[in-house]
Design a protein around this motif. Structure first.
Motif, PDB file in Angstrom:
ATOM      1  N   TRP A  29      56.348  22.364 -85.300  1.00 38.48           N
ATOM      2  CA  TRP A  29      55.422  23.119 -83.754  1.00 38.48           C
ATOM      3  C   TRP A  29      54.137  22.767 -83.817  1.00 38.48           C
ATOM      4  O   TRP A  29      53.846  21.850 -84.722  1.00 38.48           O
ATOM      5  CB  TRP A  29      55.432  24.730 -84.070  1.00 38.48           C
ATOM      6  N   ILE A  30      53.554  22.897 -82.913  1.00 41.13           N
ATOM      7  CA  ILE A  30      51.945  22.813 -82.489  1.00 41.13           C
ATOM      8  C   ILE A  30      50.756  23.500 -83.171  1.00 41.13           C
ATOM      9  O   ILE A  30      51.425  24.596 -81.483  1.00 41.13           O
ATOM     10  CB  ILE A  30      52.120  21.993 -81.606  1.00 41.13           C
ATOM     11  N   LEU A  31      49.967  23.856 -83.411  1.00 38.48           N
ATOM     12  CA  LEU A  31      49.067  25.344 -83.495  1.00 38.48           C
ATOM     13  C   LEU A  31      47.547  23.393 -83.037  1.00 38.48           C
ATOM     14  O   LEU A  31      47.100  22.266 -83.570  1.00 38.48           O
ATOM     15  CB  LEU A  31      48.931  25.590 -84.684  1.00 38.48           C
ATOM     16  N   ALA A  32      46.789  24.497 -82.434  1.00 40.80           N
ATOM     17  CA  ALA A  32      45.452  24.103 -80.950  1.00 40.80           C
ATOM     18  C   ALA A  32      44.812  24.369 -81.829  1.00 40.80           C
ATOM     19  O   ALA A  32      44.736  25.391 -81.663  1.00 40.80           O
ATOM     20  CB  ALA A  32      45.627  24.085 -79.427  1.00 40.80           C
ATOM     21  N   GLY A  33      43.779  23.654 -81.866  1.00 43.67           N
ATOM     22  CA  GLY A  33      42.738  24.652 -82.207  1.00 43.67           C
ATOM     23  C   GLY A  33      41.986  23.368 -82.890  1.00 43.67           C
ATOM     24  O   GLY A  33      42.251  22.788 -83.599  1.00 43.67           O
ATOM     25  N   ASP A  34      40.578  24.100 -83.855  1.00 43.47           N
ATOM     26  CA  ASP A  34      39.867  23.109 -84.547  1.00 43.47           C
ATOM     27  C   ASP A  34      39.643  24.470 -85.677  1.00 43.47           C
ATOM     28  O   ASP A  34      40.362  25.317 -86.131  1.00 43.47           O
ATOM     29  CB  ASP A  34      38.387  22.803 -84.337  1.00 43.47           C
ATOM     30  N   ALA A  40      44.652  24.707 -90.540  1.00 41.57           N
ATOM     31  CA  ALA A  40      43.292  25.127 -90.611  1.00 41.57           C
ATOM     32  C   ALA A  40      42.810  24.263 -91.783  1.00 41.57           C
ATOM     33  O   ALA A  40      41.618  23.301 -91.262  1.00 41.57           O
ATOM     34  CB  ALA A  40      43.000  26.629 -90.173  1.00 41.57           C
ATOM     35  N   GLU A  41      43.740  23.835 -92.564  1.00 36.03           N
ATOM     36  CA  GLU A  41      43.024  23.914 -93.587  1.00 36.03           C
ATOM     37  C   GLU A  41      43.137  21.801 -93.951  1.00 36.03           C
ATOM     38  O   GLU A  41      42.747  21.034 -93.582  1.00 36.03           O
ATOM     39  CB  GLU A  41      44.047  23.820 -94.909  1.00 36.03           C
ATOM     40  N   VAL A  42      44.834  21.918 -93.193  1.00 40.50           N
ATOM     41  CA  VAL A  42      44.878  20.839 -92.448  1.00 40.50           C
ATOM     42  C   VAL A  42      43.943  19.851 -91.629  1.00 40.50           C
ATOM     43  O   VAL A  42      43.241  18.854 -91.439  1.00 40.50           O
ATOM     44  CB  VAL A  42      46.136  20.307 -91.911  1.00 40.50           C
ATOM     45  N   THR A  89      40.310  19.555 -93.304  1.00 40.48           N
ATOM     46  CA  THR A  89      40.507  17.889 -94.175  1.00 40.48           C
ATOM     47  C   THR A  89      41.067  16.560 -93.356  1.00 40.48           C
ATOM     48  O   THR A  89      40.351  15.881 -93.673  1.00 40.48           O
ATOM     49  CB  THR A  89      41.117  18.121 -95.599  1.00 40.48           C
ATOM     50  N   GLY A  90      41.995  17.309 -92.855  1.00 37.76           N
ATOM     51  CA  GLY A  90      42.221  15.641 -91.696  1.00 37.76           C
ATOM     52  C   GLY A  90      43.681  14.408 -92.375  1.00 37.76           C
ATOM     53  O   GLY A  90      43.625  13.949 -92.156  1.00 37.76           O
ATOM     54  N   VAL A  91      44.045  15.463 -93.965  1.00 36.84           N
ATOM     55  CA  VAL A  91      44.366  15.116 -94.268  1.00 36.84           C
ATOM     56  C   VAL A  91      46.448  15.738 -94.264  1.00 36.84           C
ATOM     57  O   VAL A  91      46.525  16.765 -94.101  1.00 36.84           O
ATOM     58  CB  VAL A  91      44.261  15.068 -96.386  1.00 36.84           C
ATOM     59  N   PRO A  92      47.051  14.929 -94.040  1.00 44.32           N
ATOM     60  CA  PRO A  92      48.661  15.237 -93.766  1.00 44.32           C
ATOM     61  C   PRO A  92      48.954  16.028 -95.345  1.00 44.32           C
ATOM     62  O   PRO A  92      48.797  15.635 -96.257  1.00 44.32           O
ATOM     63  CB  PRO A  92      49.527  13.532 -94.230  1.00 44.32           C
ATOM     64  N   THR A  93      49.933  16.983 -95.460  1.00 49.19           N
ATOM     65  CA  THR A  93      50.310  18.106 -96.154  1.00 49.19           C
ATOM     66  C   THR A  93      52.205  18.067 -96.159  1.00 49.19           C
ATOM     67  O   THR A  93      52.093  18.887 -95.107  1.00 49.19           O
ATOM     68  CB  THR A  93      49.464  19.493 -96.262  1.00 49.19           C
ATOM     69  N   SER A  94      52.346  17.841 -97.607  1.00 43.72           N
ATOM     70  CA  SER A  94      53.448  17.867 -97.574  1.00 43.72           C
ATOM     71  C   SER A  94      53.882  19.140 -98.831  1.00 43.72           C
ATOM     72  O   SER A  94      52.850  19.548 -99.830  1.00 43.72           O
ATOM     73  CB  SER A  94      54.016  17.051 -98.028  1.00 43.72           C
ATOM     74  N   LEU A  95      54.476  20.262 -98.329  1.00 39.38           N
ATOM     75  CA  LEU A  95      54.889  21.195 -98.867  1.00 39.38           C
ATOM     76  C   LEU A  95      56.423  21.573 -99.495  1.00 39.38           C
ATOM     77  O   LEU A  95      57.251  21.832 -98.799  1.00 39.38           O
ATOM     78  CB  LEU A  95      54.583  23.326 -98.106  1.00 39.38           C
ATOM     79  N   PRO A  96      56.450  21.952-100.671  1.00 40.58           N
ATOM     80  CA  PRO A  96      58.278  22.297-101.168  1.00 40.58           C
ATOM     81  C   PRO A  96      58.850  23.978-100.406  1.00 40.58           C
ATOM     82  O   PRO A  96      60.138  23.595-100.637  1.00 40.58           O
ATOM     83  CB  PRO A  96      57.805  22.613-102.521  1.00 40.58           C
TER      84      PRO A  96
END
Length: 530
Positions: free
Chosen positions: A218-223, A254-256, A259-266
């Motif tokens: 999915w894609i979430l748009a905004g900042d 919003a956190e990603v 920060t602009g950092v890719p995140t992986s979650l378990p």
């Protein structure tokens, strides 16, 4: 010499097997060849290779077997996952030989329909310091036990198999990277065509999910400083419950985005979604949203096979392609608007001026005519010219708005035009004050809804000959919809117009109805500016 011939033949067979295994770049093909060769090398009736999952649980995700017929496999049902004696070798990756499987304390027993097995040899398959899986061999030919020589040759096979498996995995990793690169090129090519807006975002989500072998994307748009909106969802089992789960991920998005950092979650939601990768949609102007990919808990191995850097690079290229596509669309709209401006200037400077001159000429001629009938016809012609000039000016205004414009004046004009199809005359529409700049996005939807409802009531109930609409913006925003129809009784006005009154009160304003039976109705809707 007679005892050494089988050993020599076995080592020759091992050498041939190593060459054959190394030539196969398909991981499934390599695994199947290993278990078959292992069975032949030590004379085992049954052989299997358990492949460890990529997650922290260290359980078997694949179980490749040899020597057991299809009927037996169907009777047994689910393949082993790594409990009991198999789990022991997973936890302690070292060779293990047994005379009888059932006598070992860690033996888990066999499921119904499983063929009997006694002698056992288990050897770990290593890729340098990492254990890829374990090779299991049972039922030594002739009913004896596996020997030290058997163990040594299987350990050698496992070592060679580890190298071949690593090569196959590197080949698959290269293939995965190639798929991501192909997807990036495909999206860039798609967006260089006519695919824009929500269709473009949907294409990005669809392609990311397919390449990652994910269950949903999915894609979430905004900042990070605004509420992020769910713009596109891709998945085979997307329903209302899943959409609610995705909507709850705005804080993570919003956190990603911040920060602009890719995140992986378990795990995201244990009941519906397991692990996920969330990457920013970054272009030259900044981060304008995030792309998220998630797997169901049963497909966790597909998650571990994805390097987060690959979807991150894909998302960045897709964001750049989206930005270029939007700029191209803006240039096309600008070209259309410039052409409309030219047409508008021509209408204003040439057509209207000529009509105005003709009207002045007819007015002058009417004063010099002695016959009343002719003078009346000339006056009518002048009035028609004035009406034509007003229509042309209205058309010039319409040309100044793009086809998909959300400009308030354009929207009000469209609503009035729709109502005109059911009235004897088109309602007049008048704007006073800074309509474009003083009416906020919070007020505009309510105002348009009230206008539509007021015109609908006039069409359905009043039977008017004329209807006028005026919007005045000053210290307050005042919308007046007036008709010369049959009017309405007080109780009807109270029940039928409650929704308009509620909208006004919600914004701190008022809505009053001025109506006298037989003398028409006026709806006066006023709210504070801003």
């Amino acid at each position: 010499m007679t005892e050494q011939v089988p050993d020599t033949a076995r080592w020759k067979l091992l050498l041939e097997a190593v060459v054959g295994i190394g030539a196969d770049l398909s991981l499934d093909g390599v695994l199947a060849r290993i278990v078959r060769v292992g069975s032949e090398l030590v004379g085992a009736r049954y052989a299997a290779l358990g492949v460890l999952g990529a997650g922290p649980g260290k359980r078997l995700r694949t179980f490749v077997h040899h020597g057991m017929g299809d009927d037996a496999v169907l009777r047994i049902g689910d393949l082993p996952t790594g409990h009991g004696l198999l789990g022991l070798i997973i936890d302690r990756p070292e060779p293990l030989r047994l005379h009888d499987i059932a006598e070992h304390p860690a033996s888990y027993g066999f499921p119904p329909g499983h063929p009997p097995m006694s002698s056992f040899l288990g050897v770990p398959v290593r890729i340098r310091d990492q254990v890829f899986g374990n090779l299991y061999l049972t039922e030594k030919a002739g009913g004896g036990d596996f020997t030290q020589a058997d163990e040594d040759i299987v350990v050698a096979l496992a070592a060679a198999a580890g190298v071949a498996i690593e090569n196959a995995r590197l080949y698959e990793e290269a293939a995965r990277r190639e798929r991501w690169l192909s997807a990036t090129a495909e999206i860039t090519r798609l967006l260089s065509g006519t695919t824009l807006g929500s269709d473009a975002l949907q294409a990005v989500a669809d392609r990311a999910r397919e390449v990652a072998a994910a269950d949903v994307a999915w894609i979430l748009a905004g900042d990070a400083d605004t509420e992020m909106a769910l713009e596109a969802v891709s998945g085979h089992r997307v329903d209302a419950a899943l959409l609610e789960v995705l909507a709850r991920q705005d804080a993570l998005a919003a956190e990603v985005a911040r920060t602009g950092v890719p995140t992986s979650l378990p795990a995201l939601e244990a009941d519906r979604l397991g692990p996920a990768v969330v990457v920013p949609l970054r272009n030259a102007a900044g981060i304008e949203g995030v792309l998220a990919i998630a797997w169901e808990p049963a497909n966790v191995d597909a998650f571990h096979a994805v390097d987060a850097a690959l979807p991150a690079a894909f998302a960045e290229q897709a964001a750049l392609a989206l930005q270029v596509a939007r700029h191209r669309e803006d240039q096309q709209k600008l070209a259309v608007l410039e052409d409309r401006d030219r047409i508008g200037r021509d209408l204003h400077d040439l057509v209207i001026q000529r009509l105005f001159a003709i009207g002045l000429g007819l007015q002058g001629a009417g004063r010099r005519v002695d016959q009343p009938e002719v003078a009346a016809k000339l006056d009518t012609a002048v009035d028609d010219l004035d009406a034509t000039i007003r229509d042309i000016r209205r058309s010039i205004f319409a040309l100044s708005s793009a086809d998909e414009s959300t400009d308030l004046q354009s929207e009000m004009t469209r609503i009035v035009d729709r109502a005109a199809a059911n009235l004897e005359q088109r309602p007049t529409l008048t704007f006073r004050g800074p309509v474009r700049t003083r009416i906020t996005p919070r007020v505009a939807p309510h105002l348009l809804a009230v206008l539509g409802e007021a015109l609908s009531n006039a069409v359905r109930h009043a039977g008017p000959a004329t209807v006028s609409v005026s919007l005045t913006v000053g210290d307050e925003i005042e919308l007046v919809v007036r008709d010369d129809g049959v009017g309405m009784a007080g109780e009807v006005a109270e029940s039928g117009l409650r929704n308009m009154r509620d909208r006004a009160e919600r914004l701190g304003g008022t809505c009053r109805i001025e109506s006298v039976p037989g003398s028409g109705t006026a709806v006066v809707w006023a709210v504070p500016t801003g």
